[in-house]
Design a protein around this motif. Structure first.
Motif, PDB file in Angstrom:
ATOM      1  N   UNK A  76       0.833  -1.207   0.000  1.00  0.00           N
ATOM      2  CA  UNK A  76       0.000   0.000   0.000  1.00  0.00           C
ATOM      3  C   UNK A  76       0.865   1.253   0.000  1.00  0.00           C
ATOM      4  N   UNK A  77       1.930   1.240   0.786  1.00  0.00           N
ATOM      5  CA  UNK A  77       2.800   2.417   0.856  1.00  0.00           C
ATOM      6  C   UNK A  77       3.526   2.646  -0.465  1.00  0.00           C
ATOM      7  N   UNK A  78       4.031   1.596  -1.086  1.00  0.00           N
ATOM      8  CA  UNK A  78       4.707   1.733  -2.380  1.00  0.00           C
ATOM      9  C   UNK A  78       3.747   2.277  -3.436  1.00  0.00           C
ATOM     10  N   UNK A  79       2.549   1.724  -3.477  1.00  0.00           N
ATOM     11  CA  UNK A  79       1.558   2.176  -4.450  1.00  0.00           C
ATOM     12  C   UNK A  79       1.119   3.609  -4.152  1.00  0.00           C
ATOM     13  N   UNK A  80       0.985   3.931  -2.890  1.00  0.00           N
ATOM     14  CA  UNK A  80       0.611   5.286  -2.490  1.00  0.00           C
ATOM     15  C   UNK A  80       1.665   6.289  -2.935  1.00  0.00           C
ATOM     16  N   UNK A  81       2.920   5.923  -2.800  1.00  0.00           N
ATOM     17  CA  UNK A  81       4.007   6.793  -3.258  1.00  0.00           C
ATOM     18  C   UNK A  81       3.917   7.022  -4.760  1.00  0.00           C
ATOM     19  N   UNK A  82       3.630   5.965  -5.507  1.00  0.00           N
ATOM     20  CA  UNK A  82       3.486   6.103  -6.962  1.00  0.00           C
ATOM     21  C   UNK A  82       2.299   6.998  -7.305  1.00  0.00           C
ATOM     22  N   UNK A  83       1.197   6.847  -6.585  1.00  0.00           N
ATOM     23  CA  UNK A  83       0.038   7.707  -6.834  1.00  0.00           C
ATOM     24  C   UNK A  83       0.388   9.166  -6.567  1.00  0.00           C
ATOM     25  N   UNK A  84       1.154   9.434  -5.506  1.00  0.00           N
ATOM     26  CA  UNK A  84       1.584  10.794  -5.200  1.00  0.00           C
ATOM     27  C   UNK A  84       2.400  11.379  -6.347  1.00  0.00           C
ATOM     28  N   UNK A  85       3.244  10.564  -6.945  1.00  0.00           N
ATOM     29  CA  UNK A  85       4.110  11.047  -8.020  1.00  0.00           C
ATOM     30  C   UNK A  85       3.383  11.220  -9.348  1.00  0.00           C
TER      31      UNK A  85
END
Length: 138
Positions: A76-85
């Protein structure tokens, strides 16, 4: 002389056409790459958040293992970081609200769904569909 000038103009127009075609192709490839990255991040985020949601709402005697919890939170954190970018600010805000809501969930005594979390998930999916384009259906 006029033949030379006509040849030079024709060559310049041909070169401009090739340059424009190359630029348009690179732009299209970049848009497809960006869409694919957003789609992967969205799938990972929704999948991991859904697994965390299910685990936190489930009423069971046996608690989930720390390893499975850690893996889902890391996904979830990795995907969340990608969504932020990659995604628009409004999409990121809904994703953040969803993960915050899921983080605060408690076990359901009656197994009922958390309506606020479900509503946030629907809003996130709607925003992602809009951002990713009409090719994903309603």
């Amino acid at each position: 002389m006029s033949n030379l000038l006509a040849g030079a103009i024709g060559a310049l127009l041909g070169l401009a056409g090739v340059a424009l075609g190359g630029w348009l192709q690179r732009r299209g490839e970049h848009q497809r790459w960006l869409r694919d990255q957003k789609l992967r991040a969205a799938i990972d985020f929704i999948g991991a958040t859904g697994a965390i949601y299910d685990r936190r709402r489930r009423v069971e005697a046996a608690l989930p293992t720390a390893t499975s919890q850690g893996t889902d939170w890391a996904r979830a954190q990795d995907a969340r970081s990608a969504l932020y970018l990659l995604c628009d600010e409004a999409t990121v805000e809904v994703a953040e609200a969803l993960i915050t809501r899921v983080r605060r969930l408690q076990h359901a005594t009656d197994g009922s769904p958390d309506e606020e979390a479900i509503s946030l998930l629907r809003d996130l999916v709607r925003r992602l569909r809009t951002e990713l384009g009409a090719g994903l259906g309603k």
